[in-house]
Scaffold this motif. Structure first.
Motif, PDB file in Angstrom:
ATOM      1  N   VAL A 283      44.815  49.033  57.433  1.00 16.80           N
ATOM      2  CA  VAL A 283      45.186  48.958  56.016  1.00 16.80           C
ATOM      3  C   VAL A 283      45.676  50.350  55.608  1.00 16.80           C
ATOM      4  CG1 VAL A 283      44.325  48.602  53.678  1.00 16.80           C
ATOM      5  CG2 VAL A 283      43.469  47.163  55.546  1.00 16.80           C
ATOM      6  N   VAL A 284      46.934  50.439  55.194  1.00 15.82           N
ATOM      7  CA  VAL A 284      47.485  51.748  54.833  1.00 15.82           C
ATOM      8  C   VAL A 284      47.563  51.955  53.322  1.00 15.82           C
ATOM      9  CG1 VAL A 284      48.740  52.062  56.980  1.00 15.82           C
ATOM     10  CG2 VAL A 284      49.875  50.930  55.056  1.00 15.82           C
TER      11      VAL A 284
ATOM     12  N   GLY B 207      42.583  52.775  55.661  1.00 20.30           N
ATOM     13  CA  GLY B 207      42.107  53.418  56.874  1.00 20.30           C
ATOM     14  C   GLY B 207      41.265  52.515  57.754  1.00 20.30           C
ATOM     15  N   TYR B 208      40.860  51.364  57.228  1.00 18.23           N
ATOM     16  CA  TYR B 208      40.038  50.427  57.996  1.00 18.23           C
ATOM     17  C   TYR B 208      40.917  49.459  58.782  1.00 18.23           C
ATOM     18  CZ  TYR B 208      35.481  51.666  55.979  1.00 18.23           C
ATOM     19  OH  TYR B 208      34.325  52.317  55.634  1.00 18.23           O
ATOM     20  N   HIS B 209      40.310  48.809  59.777  1.00 18.86           N
ATOM     21  CA  HIS B 209      41.023  47.769  60.518  1.00 18.86           C
ATOM     22  C   HIS B 209      41.496  46.677  59.559  1.00 18.86           C
ATOM     23  CE1 HIS B 209      38.964  48.715  64.653  1.00 18.86           C
ATOM     24  NE2 HIS B 209      39.792  49.657  64.246  1.00 18.86           N
ATOM     25  N   ALA B 210      42.676  46.176  59.806  1.00 16.01           N
ATOM     26  CA  ALA B 210      43.246  45.108  58.981  1.00 16.01           C
ATOM     27  C   ALA B 210      42.681  43.766  59.441  1.00 16.01           C
ATOM     28  CB  ALA B 210      44.768  45.139  59.071  1.00 16.01           C
ATOM     29  N   ASP B 211      41.409  43.553  59.135  1.00 16.57           N
ATOM     30  CA  ASP B 211      40.662  42.344  59.512  1.00 16.57           C
ATOM     31  C   ASP B 211      40.469  41.487  58.270  1.00 16.57           C
ATOM     32  OD1 ASP B 211      40.350  43.451  62.056  1.00 16.57           O
ATOM     33  OD2 ASP B 211      38.274  44.063  61.737  1.00 16.57           O
ATOM     34  N   PHE B 212      40.981  40.264  58.314  1.00 18.87           N
ATOM     35  CA  PHE B 212      40.927  39.415  57.122  1.00 18.87           C
ATOM     36  C   PHE B 212      40.625  37.970  57.486  1.00 18.87           C
ATOM     37  CE2 PHE B 212      44.567  42.439  56.694  1.00 18.87           C
ATOM     38  CZ  PHE B 212      43.942  43.344  55.845  1.00 18.87           C
ATOM     39  N   ALA B 213      39.923  37.301  56.567  1.00 16.30           N
ATOM     40  CA  ALA B 213      39.761  35.848  56.614  1.00 16.30           C
ATOM     41  C   ALA B 213      40.412  35.273  55.362  1.00 16.30           C
ATOM     42  CB  ALA B 213      38.281  35.481  56.664  1.00 16.30           C
ATOM     43  N   ILE B 214      41.337  34.362  55.562  1.00 17.74           N
ATOM     44  CA  ILE B 214      41.998  33.687  54.440  1.00 17.74           C
ATOM     45  C   ILE B 214      41.223  32.396  54.182  1.00 17.74           C
ATOM     46  CG2 ILE B 214      44.181  32.861  53.508  1.00 17.74           C
ATOM     47  CD1 ILE B 214      44.169  35.844  54.463  1.00 17.74           C
ATOM     48  N   PHE B 215      40.637  32.291  52.983  1.00 20.46           N
ATOM     49  CA  PHE B 215      39.594  31.302  52.727  1.00 20.46           C
ATOM     50  C   PHE B 215      39.933  30.443  51.519  1.00 20.46           C
ATOM     51  CE2 PHE B 215      35.089  30.575  51.087  1.00 20.46           C
ATOM     52  CZ  PHE B 215      34.714  29.712  52.113  1.00 20.46           C
TER      53      PHE B 215
END
Length: 449
Positions: free
Chosen positions: A28-29, A381-389
Motif C-alpha cells: 500500500v503506497v 507501507g504494509y502488504h497489500a492484503d485485502f478481503a473483499i467482503f
C-alpha cells in the motif's frame, strides 16, 4: 504492478469509510479519498467492504508426513477462499514434528510452490528439545507451542512444570510467545464410557482441566517474571469460561498473558450437538450455551484477545463418521474458510462492527505472531492484503463449496451472513468468485532477527 482499489466501505485507521487504496510493488503506497484521480487502473468495489486480509495464527496443515490429512496447497486455498492472507502453521501433526531446526528446514522444503497465502510457522517445546530451542528460534519460527496433556501425537509429548520453567527464560530472551494447550488431566474421575454420546465426551474433559492448566501457567509466568524473565504466555483455543478469572488476574498483575478462542466455541452449543456426530469433536470440547455466551462477553471486554480457526483436519476415516464413535474419532474442527461469515453472523447481532472483527481476526492476530509491522491493517507501507467482503450476503454452507482437502465440516447446512468475493495477497488477486487465480504466490514468513 500499479493499481488501486476503492470502495464506499474500507476499514482503515480503526474506522470504516470511503477510500481509495493505491498499490504498487505489493505494498500500500497511499490511501486517498474515494474517487481520487489516479494515473493507474482503479477497481471500484462499490458498497462491498474492503477488509485487511485476515491473519489466522492457529492452523494445522500436517505437511510433510500426513498430507493425506491436509497439505499446504489445499489449506492455503481454503484460507484464501476465507479472506485469510496470512496464517501460522502448528508444529505437531506433521512428520517430523517441528521441534528441531532440521525438522523446520524439512517443512520449509515441503512448502515450495504450494502457498496461496503467506505462511509463518510455530515450533514446538517437548521435554527433550529444550536445549535446542535457541537453534529452532534462530531458524525463524515465530514462537513455540506445548501441550500440558497428551497431544495424541506420540512424537509430541506433553511438558511438565519443570520443563516450562526451563523453557520460559529462553523464550523471554527471544521475545516470542509460548502457546499452551491448557488442559491438565486431574485424574479425579474414572474413565468414562463415551461411545457415541456427546455429553459423555463433554463430561470426560471437564472445565476443571482447563481451569487448573490456566492457573498453573499464570503461576509459572509470575514466577518467571519474579526471576527477571518477562514471558509472553498464550492460551490457545480457550473453551472454559471459568478460566477467564485467572486470565484477568494475570493481566491485572502486569503479565504478558493472552488467550484466544475459536468460531466453534462461539457459534455452537453442546445442547445442539446430536449424538454420533463425530465432526463436532475437538479438545477442549464445545461446551454449553451459557459458557458460549460468557466467551462472547470476554471477547467483547478484551479478556480474550482474538479469534482464530484452529483448523484441525484429518481423514474421514479417522473421524469415524460412519460409526459415530465419538470416543475413537480424532478430535478437531475443519472450517478454515468459513471463520469470517460464522463469526460475523453471530457478532453483528451482539453489537460488534466489522471494524471490531478486523481487529479480532487480523490486527490482533498479526500483532501476536510478530507480523504487525506489515500485516493486519490497511496502512501505507504494509502488504497489500485485502478481503473483499459482501457483508449482507446470506448463504448456506455445503460440502461442495469446501476448499480444504476433505470436504467435511460440522457446519454443513448452517446459514451464515457474509461472503468473501475476492482475496488479494500482496496486491495479487489469488481468489475471485469461487475460483483461484493464476498460481500460488504465497511467501514464507520467518521471524525477523
Amino acid at each position: 504492478m500499479h493499481f488501486a482499489l476503492q470502495s464506499k466501505k474500507v476499514i482503515v485507521q480503526g474506522q470504516m469509510k470511503p477510500a481509495c487504496i493505491e498499490i504498487k510493488n505489493e505494498l500500500v503506497v497511499a490511501i486517498h479519498n474515494y474517487d481520487h484521480p489516479l494515473d493507474c487502473q482503479v477497481i471500484d468495489h462499490g458498497d462491498l467492504v474492503i477488509l485487511p486480509g485476515l491473519v489466522d495464527s492457529h492452523v494445522h496443515i500436517n505437511e510433510p508426513g500426513r498430507t493425506e490429512w491436509e497439505g499446504f496447497n489445499t489449506a492455503t486455498q481454503a484460507a484464501a477462499a476465507g479472506g485469510i492472507t496470512a496464517l501460522v502453521d502448528m508444529p505437531l501433526n506433521c512428520i517430523p514434528v517441528t521441534t528441531t531446526k532440521a525438522a523446520f528446514e524439512e517443512k520449509l522444503d515441503a512448502v515450495h510452490d504450494k502457498l496461496w497465502v503467506d505462511c509463518g510457522f510455530w515450533g514446538g517445546v517437548i521435554p527433550d528439545n529444550i536445549d535446542q530451542l535457541d537453534d529452532l528460534l534462530n531458524a525463524g519460527v515465530l514462537g513455540v507451542k506445548s501441550f500440558l496433556i497428551d497431544s495424541g501425537v506420540e512424537e509430541f509429548p506433553n511438558v511438565q512444570a519443570n520443563d516450562i520453567r526451563k523453557a520460559l527464560p529462553i523464550l523471554a530472551k527471544h521475545n516470542v510467545p509460548y502457546l499452551i494447550h491448557a488442559e491438565l488431566d486431574c485424574g479425579s474421575h474414572p474413565d468414562p464410557i463415551i461411545g457415541d454420546k456427546y455429553n459423555s465426551f463433554l463430561a470426560s474433559r471437564p472445565k476443571k482441566w482447563e481451569n487448573d492448566a490456566v492457573a498453573l501457567m499464570v503461576d509459572l509466568a509470575k514466577e518467571a517474571k519474579q526471576n527477571g524473565h518477562d514471558c509472553k504466555v498464550h492460551i490457545v483455543h480457550l473453551s472454559s469460561d471459568e478460566a477467564l478469572e485467572s486470565i484477568s488476574e494475570a493481566k491485572q498483575a502486569g503479565l504478558r498473558f493472552t488467550a484466544e478462542t475459536c468460531p466453534h466455541y462461539l457459534t455452537i452449543a453442546s445442547e445442539n450437538i446430536p449424538d454420533g456426530k463425530t465432526l463436532f469433536k475437538c479438545c477442549p470440547p464445545i461446551r454449553e450455551n451459557t459458557n458460549r455466551e460468557s466467551l462472547w462477553t470476554a471477547v467483547k471486554d478484551g479478556r480474550i484477545s482474538f479469534i482464530v480457526s484452529d483448523h484441525s483436519p484429518c481423514t474421514p476415516q479417522l473421524k469415524h463418521i460412519d460409526t459415530g464413535d465419538i470416543e475413537k474419532a480424532w478430535g478437531g474442527i475443519s472450517a478454515l474458510q468459513f471463520g469470517l461469515p460464522l463469526i460475523w453472523t453471530e457478532a453483528k447481532n451482539r453489537g460488534f462492527s466489522l471494524v471490531d472483527i478486523a481487529r479480532l481476526m487480523s490486527h490482533e492476530t498479526a500483532k501476536f505472531a510478530g507480523l504487525d509491522h506489515y500485516k493486519g491493517q490497511i496502512k501505507v507501507g504494509y502488504h497489500a492484503d485485502f478481503a473483499i467482503f459482501d457483508e449482507s450476503k446470506v448463504f448456506t454452507i455445503t460440502n461442495e463449496m469446501i476448499k480444504h482437502k476433505h470436504k467435511i465440516t460440522p457446519y454443513v447446512g448452517r446459514e451464515v451472513t457474509g461472503e468473501i468475493k475476492q482475496t488479494y495477497v500482496r496486491g495479487q488477486l489469488v481468489y475471485s468468485d469461487d475460483s483461484f487465480v493464476s498460481t500460488p504466490k504465497g511467501q514464507v514468513l520467518l521471524k525477523q532477527k
